[in-house]
Design a protein around this motif. Structure first.
Motif, PDB file in Angstrom:
ATOM      1  N   THR A   1       0.888  -1.109  -0.083  1.00 20.64           N
ATOM      2  CA  THR A   1       0.108   0.031  -0.082  1.00 20.64           C
ATOM      3  C   THR A   1       0.777   1.110  -0.006  1.00 20.64           C
ATOM      4  OG1 THR A   1      -1.648  -1.129   1.201  1.00 20.64           O
ATOM      5  CG2 THR A   1      -1.782   1.171   1.210  1.00 20.64           C
ATOM      6  N   SER A   2       2.016   1.190   0.804  1.00 20.52           N
ATOM      7  CA  SER A   2       2.863   2.496   0.827  1.00 20.52           C
ATOM      8  C   SER A   2       3.436   2.763  -0.726  1.00 20.52           C
ATOM      9  CB  SER A   2       3.909   2.158   1.697  1.00 20.52           C
ATOM     10  OG  SER A   2       4.796   1.425   1.188  1.00 20.52           O
ATOM     11  N   LEU A   3       3.710   1.816  -1.480  1.00 21.77           N
ATOM     12  CA  LEU A   3       3.994   1.942  -2.731  1.00 21.77           C
ATOM     13  C   LEU A   3       2.911   2.593  -3.740  1.00 21.77           C
ATOM     14  CD1 LEU A   3       6.256  -0.838  -3.582  1.00 21.77           C
ATOM     15  CD2 LEU A   3       7.198   1.090  -3.538  1.00 21.77           C
ATOM     16  N   ILE A   4       1.705   1.951  -3.440  1.00 21.62           N
ATOM     17  CA  ILE A   4       0.465   2.456  -4.280  1.00 21.62           C
ATOM     18  C   ILE A   4       0.252   3.863  -3.887  1.00 21.62           C
ATOM     19  CG2 ILE A   4      -2.006   1.824  -4.638  1.00 21.62           C
ATOM     20  CD1 ILE A   4      -1.276  -0.982  -3.955  1.00 21.62           C
ATOM     21  N   LEU A   5       0.343   4.217  -2.748  1.00 21.68           N
ATOM     22  CA  LEU A   5       0.239   5.447  -2.081  1.00 21.68           C
ATOM     23  C   LEU A   5       1.042   6.387  -2.776  1.00 21.68           C
ATOM     24  CD1 LEU A   5      -1.763   7.561  -0.504  1.00 21.68           C
ATOM     25  CD2 LEU A   5      -0.154   7.209   1.405  1.00 21.68           C
ATOM     26  N   GLY A   6       2.286   6.135  -2.666  1.00 26.53           N
ATOM     27  CA  GLY A   6       3.442   6.970  -3.090  1.00 26.53           C
ATOM     28  C   GLY A   6       3.098   7.531  -4.736  1.00 26.53           C
ATOM     29  N   ALA A   7       2.784   6.085  -5.350  1.00 27.39           N
ATOM     30  CA  ALA A   7       2.609   6.512  -6.608  1.00 27.39           C
ATOM     31  C   ALA A   7       1.302   7.287  -7.138  1.00 27.39           C
ATOM     32  CB  ALA A   7       2.445   5.076  -7.613  1.00 27.39           C
ATOM     33  N   ARG A   8       0.252   7.352  -6.263  1.00 27.55           N
ATOM     34  CA  ARG A   8      -0.856   7.983  -6.581  1.00 27.55           C
ATOM     35  C   ARG A   8      -0.557   9.628  -6.230  1.00 27.55           C
ATOM     36  NH1 ARG A   8      -5.491   4.116  -4.017  1.00 27.55           N
ATOM     37  NH2 ARG A   8      -5.655   2.458  -5.719  1.00 27.55           N
ATOM     38  N   LEU A   9       0.110   9.820  -5.238  1.00 25.95           N
ATOM     39  CA  LEU A   9       0.444  11.161  -4.764  1.00 25.95           C
ATOM     40  C   LEU A   9       1.579  11.954  -5.793  1.00 25.95           C
ATOM     41  CD1 LEU A   9       1.025  10.604  -1.036  1.00 25.95           C
ATOM     42  CD2 LEU A   9      -0.864  11.693  -1.960  1.00 25.95           C
ATOM     43  N   SER A  10       2.179  11.156  -6.418  1.00 22.24           N
ATOM     44  CA  SER A  10       2.990  11.688  -7.426  1.00 22.24           C
ATOM     45  C   SER A  10       2.471  12.380  -8.684  1.00 22.24           C
ATOM     46  CB  SER A  10       4.225  10.611  -8.052  1.00 22.24           C
ATOM     47  OG  SER A  10       3.287   9.542  -8.844  1.00 22.24           O
ATOM     48  N   GLY A  11       1.356  11.957  -8.918  1.00 19.89           N
ATOM     49  CA  GLY A  11       0.647  12.440 -10.053  1.00 19.89           C
ATOM     50  C   GLY A  11       1.029  11.925 -11.405  1.00 19.89           C
ATOM     51  N   ALA A  12       1.813  10.808 -11.318  1.00 15.97           N
ATOM     52  CA  ALA A  12       2.312  10.312 -12.718  1.00 15.97           C
ATOM     53  C   ALA A  12       1.180   9.218 -13.023  1.00 15.97           C
ATOM     54  CB  ALA A  12       3.623   9.460 -12.311  1.00 15.97           C
ATOM     55  N   THR A  13       1.217   8.845 -14.214  1.00 16.37           N
ATOM     56  CA  THR A  13       0.148   7.704 -14.868  1.00 16.37           C
ATOM     57  C   THR A  13       0.754   6.530 -14.320  1.00 16.37           C
ATOM     58  OG1 THR A  13      -0.119   8.954 -16.927  1.00 16.37           O
ATOM     59  CG2 THR A  13      -0.555   6.751 -16.698  1.00 16.37           C
TER      60      THR A  13
END
Length: 538
Positions: free
Chosen positions: A231-243
């Motif tokens: 989940t920490s990786l998923i959250l970081g990816a979502r917060l980044s704004g990247a696709t």
């Protein structure tokens, strides 16, 4: 001429041995359950869901009280704040079995611990303590892989001295006046341990991922994430704004297909090239016990000029001959991984995490990472505990290098082999100390946890939403601190409970002495290869 042929034969045999050893690291099991198990699992969830809707109807007409948070009467015309499926699941399913989680521990969470007994008078909506203690429960759920969650006064003397010298909290960020000499010592030690140029430590493992990924990628970048990432990786990816695009777990064909499409088509609508392509994987996946296929991921990363982010939260310290993680397990150069992340909450018995790699990467994160700029520095006693554990792993404290890692590997191999012999379906890699036993049916999950606690075995059972709704499981974590007698006791009770609850779903047959089969098979293979090589050369 004979010497020449002999050298060729020995070289060929050595290559075959190396290939076989590398193949052993990729041995993973994901056996499918029989069809009747899947049908009964869906049927079980269907029944409890129907009863859940019926109880919601009783609550709606006022015949049953709802104890969970809900909208006030004056907000009845608002968009519902709490009405979603997960809330329905919590209200009607989880609450009935909540006694299997959040159990209060009143001792050191080492290989054994003590539990405070509690009971509920309202079907697990609330609990009350009885004043009794359940002593000497074998701990099979903590991430204490190397046994550093200990309270030996001699071992912890340096930690106590650090608390006296620096205090417990820093009360400042690294950017201000929270940068202590012990932090710099730890960062240098981490870099040396992993084999990279530089590293940076953070006070929270979860935030190491969620707050640093947005500093590395942003709009116009592409993240390719394994479907079972934490989940920490998923959250970081979502917060980044990247696709974000998700590839199938450990499936190199799926990953390469997405890489090829990303290179060929570029960004949506504009078709401009992606600014960056970042592949995110874990070393050991915490719910499956599987190990990343790192050499193949690195090969694809180099082929398509992408970057690689490797989360070694569960693998650093736990795998590899000297605990250097999956890079050591596969014999990969750490420099081939662009961003190496790990946590100190598992193998090191502490808290926090790190990012490691090239010096340019770390220097960039020191000024751009939200964790570095806004979060308080790591507690000095925690930093000293990590230093103590890491020096012990490296043999710098006078102990034998890799001693605990070897013990963990032996315990893992023994525990996994015995479970397979008993007939349980277990997931994951043979080298992984994370051992999930599939239970499937919701009723059996509850019964399993309660039955094991009655036998003084502490286990962690996991279900939706942490796993797919039909793949509930018990997750065992093997530790170097577990003795063979402890493991035998756990296996004895597992055998009893497995028979009583009919949990042995595996249809595969395993040899009770697989090592003998492997040795014989290897000798035959080697002889065949040697003979073929000699004949070819002649």
């Amino acid at each position: 001429m004979k010497s020449f042929f002999f050298i060729i034969c020995i070289t060929t045999v050595h290559k075959c041995m190396k290939y076989r050893l590398q193949g052993q690291h990729s041995q993973e099991s994901f056996e499918q359950a029989p069809m009747y198990v899947a049908v009964l699992t869906y049927l079980g969830f269907g029944i409890v869901t129907l009863f859940g809707y019926f109880r919601d109807f009783l609550r709606a007409v006022g015949l049953e009280k709802c104890h969970l948070a809900q909208e006030r009467q004056e907000q009845k015309d608002f968009v519902p704040l709490y009405q979603d499926f997960e809330n329905f699941y919590t209200r009607n399913l989880y609450m009935r079995v909540r006694d299997n989680w959040n159990r209060p521990i009143c001792s050191l969470p080492g290989p054994v611990f003590d539990l405070m007994e509690r009971v509920s008078d309202d079907y697990n909506w609330t609990f009350r303590l009885t004043g009794k203690t359940i002593h000497d429960v074998i701990n099979m759920g903590s991430y204490n892989y190397l046994g550093f969650a200990e309270n030996n006064a001699d071992f912890l003397k340096t930690v106590a001295d650090t608390a006296c010298q620096y205090g417990v909290g820093v009360c400042s960020t690294r950017q201000e006046i929270g940068n202590l000499s012990i932090h710099e010592e730890l960062e240098q030690l981490v870099a040396n341990f992993i084999g990279v140029e530089s590293s940076m430590v953070f006070g929270m493992g979860f935030a190491t991922n969620s707050m640093n990924i947005p500093a590395l990628v942003g709009k116009g970048c592409l993240i390719l994430s394994d479907e079972l990432n934490h989940t920490s990786l998923i959250l970081g990816a979502r917060l980044s704004g990247a696709t974000i695009r998700v590839f199938k777990h450990n499936n190199m064909h799926s990953l390469e297909k997405m890489l090829r499409e990303a290179i060929c088509t570029g960004q949506p609508r504009t078709h401009r090239p992606w600014r960056k392509i970042l592949i995110m994987v874990e070393g050991i996946f915490s719910m499956e016990g599987s190990v990343v296929r790192l050499p193949e991921v690195i090969a694809l990363k180099k082929k398509y000029k992408a970057y690689l982010y490797l989360d070694e939260a569960h693998s650093i310290g736990a795998v590899g001959s000297t605990g250097r993680g999956v890079t050591e397990l596969f014999g990969v150069n750490p420099a081939d991984v662009d961003v190496m992340m790990g946590t100190f909450t598992k193998s090191f018995g502490a808290a926090g995490g790190y990012i490691a790699g090239k010096k340019e990467l770390v220097d960039y994160l020191r000024s751009r990472s939200h964790s570095a700029v806004y979060a308080p520095s790591m507690s000095p006693p925690v930093a000293e505990q990590i230093i103590r554990a890491m020096k012990c792993i490296m043999g710098h404290d006078g102990s034998t290098e890799g001693e605990r890692i070897q013990q963990l590997a032996e315990n893992t191999k023994y525990f996994r082999a015995r479970l397979k012999e008993m007939g349980f379906i277990i997931y994951g890699n043979d080298s992984s100390p994370v051992v999930p036993i599939l239970l499937y049916m919701p009723g059996k999950v509850v019964a399993f946890s309660r039955a094991m606690l009655e036998r003084r075995i502490g286990v962690v059972v996991v279900g939706f939403p942490a796993t797919p709704i039909t793949e509930a499981r018990a997750r065992f974590c093997v530790s170097a601190a577990h003795t063979r007698a402890m493991l035998d006791q756990v296996l004895h009770h597992l055998d009893e409970v497995g028979n009583a609850l009919c949990l042995k779903f595996s249809r595969r047959k395993y040899s009770p002495r697989p090592e003998l089969f492997d040795e014989t098979d290897f000798e035959l293979d080697t002889a065949d290869v040697t003979q073929d090589t000699y004949t070819t050369q002649c």
